[in-house]
Structure formats: C-alpha cells, structure tokens
Write an enzyme that holds these catalytic residues in place. Structure first.
Site, PDB file in Angstrom:
ATOM      1  N   GLY A  33       0.823  -1.210   0.000  1.00 60.62           N
ATOM      2  CA  GLY A  33       0.000   0.000   0.000  1.00 60.62           C
ATOM      3  C   GLY A  33       0.846   1.244   0.000  1.00 60.62           C
ATOM      4  O   GLY A  33       2.063   1.179  -0.192  1.00 60.62           O
ATOM      5  N   ASN A  34       0.204   2.383   0.180  1.00 61.32           N
ATOM      6  CA  ASN A  34       0.935   3.644   0.262  1.00 61.32           C
ATOM      7  C   ASN A  34       0.285   4.530   1.311  1.00 61.32           C
ATOM      8  O   ASN A  34      -0.734   4.176   1.894  1.00 61.32           O
ATOM      9  CB  ASN A  34       0.999   4.327  -1.114  1.00 61.32           C
ATOM     10  CG  ASN A  34      -0.375   4.720  -1.623  1.00 61.32           C
ATOM     11  OD1 ASN A  34      -1.013   5.615  -1.087  1.00 61.32           O
ATOM     12  ND2 ASN A  34      -0.849   4.032  -2.646  1.00 61.32           N
ATOM     13  N   ARG A  35       0.896   5.684   1.562  1.00 61.52           N
ATOM     14  CA  ARG A  35       0.509   6.503   2.709  1.00 61.52           C
ATOM     15  C   ARG A  35      -0.480   7.615   2.363  1.00 61.52           C
ATOM     16  O   ARG A  35      -0.665   8.530   3.155  1.00 61.52           O
ATOM     17  CB  ARG A  35       1.765   7.087   3.359  1.00 61.52           C
ATOM     18  CG  ARG A  35       2.631   6.016   4.019  1.00 61.52           C
ATOM     19  CD  ARG A  35       4.022   6.553   4.326  1.00 61.52           C
ATOM     20  NE  ARG A  35       3.984   7.814   5.040  1.00 61.52           N
ATOM     21  CZ  ARG A  35       4.913   8.748   4.985  1.00 61.52           C
ATOM     22  NH1 ARG A  35       5.975   8.569   4.210  1.00 61.52           N
ATOM     23  NH2 ARG A  35       4.807   9.852   5.680  1.00 61.52           N
ATOM     24  N   SER A  36      -1.125   7.553   1.223  1.00 57.83           N
ATOM     25  CA  SER A  36      -2.096   8.604   0.892  1.00 57.83           C
ATOM     26  C   SER A  36      -3.230   8.629   1.915  1.00 57.83           C
ATOM     27  O   SER A  36      -3.850   7.606   2.190  1.00 57.83           O
ATOM     28  CB  SER A  36      -2.657   8.347  -0.508  1.00 57.83           C
ATOM     29  OG  SER A  36      -3.631   9.311  -0.804  1.00 57.83           O
ATOM     30  N   ALA A 100      -4.148   7.713  -4.968  1.00 55.69           N
ATOM     31  CA  ALA A 100      -2.828   7.175  -5.275  1.00 55.69           C
ATOM     32  C   ALA A 100      -2.973   5.665  -5.501  1.00 55.69           C
ATOM     33  O   ALA A 100      -2.925   4.889  -4.545  1.00 55.69           O
ATOM     34  CB  ALA A 100      -1.870   7.454  -4.130  1.00 55.69           C
TER      35      ALA A 100
END
Ligand code: CTP
Ligand code: CA
Length: 229
Positions: A33-36, A100
C-alpha cells in the site's frame, strides 16, 4: 473548515473524485500500500458538493468520515478503483483522480497466510503493473466534453525539473489538467496543507500558494468550471 461560496457553478453537474491509496493483497493479512490519507480528495468532494455538484467519491482505504451530501463508494485495490471510476465516469461532467493507485500488484495472492521458513530465507514477490486509470479514462472518454484532472507528486531528477516531468506526464496521460505537488523538500502525505501548480493541456499554469486543501480544491474546480461547455 467551512468554505462559504455563493456560487453554485457546479449545479446540475455530475463529478467523480477518487481519494486515498489502494492496497494490493499479498495474503489474508498483508498488503502492498501507500501513505495517501485521502484528505485532498475529500476536500475536493466537499468543495464540489458546496458548489452544487452531484458528487461520487470513490474512496480507497480512507479513515475519514463521509462528507455530507456525497455518494461514497469504498474500494480496496486498483482493480476495484478502476471499476468504480469507469462506472461513475460514464455519466460524469468531470473526473478528478486524486487517489494514489498502487502501480503494481503481486502476480499471485496467497489464500493462506505466508509463513516464515526455518532456514532464514525470504519469499520473492513478483509484481505486475496495474492498469493506468487516468490514462484510460482520458484517452477513451465516455463523454468527449468531460473534463479530466490528474494529480502528480514529483521530484526533479537528472532527466528534468519538476515542471518538465509534470508537462510530460500531462501529455502522456491525455488529461485536461494536472495538479502538481513538488515533493522534493519532503512528503506532502498526511499533511493538512498543500502547495501546487495546476497545469493545463492548453499550456496554462496556475500557481497555487501554500494553503489549505480546501483552498486548493476550490482553485481546481475553478479551472474545471472554465473548461466545462
Ligand atoms: N493514476 C491512475 N492509475 C494508476 C496510477 C496513477 O489513474 N495506475 C493516476 C493518479 O491518480 C494520478 C495520476 O495518475 O492522478 C498520476 O499518478 P502518478 O503516480 O504520478 O503517475 P504514474 O503514471 O503512476 O507515474 P509514476 O511512475 O511517476 O508513479
Ligand atoms: Ca504511480
């Protein structure tokens, strides 16, 4: 924060906003995942609703309350985000891709939890590219007159400045507007404020000074409104 706007310049318009970061499952308990945070997308949805639009907010893993008067569709992966955005875009006057999406997903997802081996070895994870939603909706428009907006967080590199790279990305995606954040000085992720340049496919560039995500959202909708027929 309450933004007072007397102008209902999006009344009668349908808009789609994507927000948050997608997750690609590795096994039942793990994901890439990502931190958006989804805050900019939520600010866009709220601003559009305040200006009279009928808003669909496609939210990927966002831990924020649903904005009032907005239809929220929750998704997890980039594939689910794509399905939801394509479906809502079919009748939309404008689409803003503030999400994102994970660029890659594992080739295989394990149905059982991946276990450690006793010999200290680690599994290799093979990835494949996800579909590019922004490029797809821009190059195969459900409605030719719709206005499509992308986001890009860029750092300059050996091949060009932030704006050079952003101009190239705008052309590659085929969208009408690209909102560019220069993240060379540190991450924008999770912050409450933003600073940006809104590039137009027509060559325009609008500098947005440091300010709230709500203020940026309204300036983005200003640019969209001038392009709506
Ligand atoms: N985007 C998308 N689908 C993807 C990846 C990105 O629709 N699979 C959208 C994002 O929502 C954003 C814009 O494309 O509006 C730019 O995202 P970015 O990650 O900067 O673009 P990429 O083409 O993935 O390029 P990069 O290699 O720089 O990550
Ligand atoms: Ca990307």
């Amino acid at each position: 924060s309450a933004t007072v706007t007397a102008v209902h310049d999006l009344a009668g318009r349908q808009v789609v906003v994507s927000a948050g970061g997608t997750r690609e499952r590795l096994d039942p308990v793990r994901f890439l995942g990502n931190r958006s945070s989804g805050r900019q997308g939520y600010a866009l949805a709220r601003a559009a609703a305040a200006r009279g639009a009928e808003v669909t907010l496609v939210a990927a893993n966002v831990a924020l309350p649903d904005p009032a008067g907005v239809k929220v569709v929750r998704v997890e992966s980039t594939a689910e985000l794509r399905d939801a955005v394509l479906s809502a875009a079919a009748s939309a006057d404008a689409v803003v891709m503030a999400a994102a999406p994970a660029d890659f997903r594992p080739v295989t997802t394990s149905e059982v939890k991946i276990k450690k081996a006793d010999d200290g070895s680690a599994p290799a994870i093979t990835l494949q590219q996800n579909p590019d939603i922004l490029k797809e909706i821009s190059t195969h428009r459900a409605r030719p007159e719709s206005v499509i907006v992308g986001f890009a967080a860029e750092t300059g590199d050996a091949t060009g400045s932030v704006l050079d790279l952003a101009r190239a990305k705008l052309a590659r995606k085929g969208c009408d507007l690209l909102v560019v954040n220069d993240v060379s000085g540190g991450a924008v992720f999770g912050s409450t404020d933003n600073e940006a340049v809104i590039l137009g496919a027509d060559g325009s560039a609008v500098d947005v000074p440091h300010g709230s995500k709500s203020a940026l959202a309204h300036l983005i909708w200003d640019q969209v409104v001038t392009r709506l027929s």
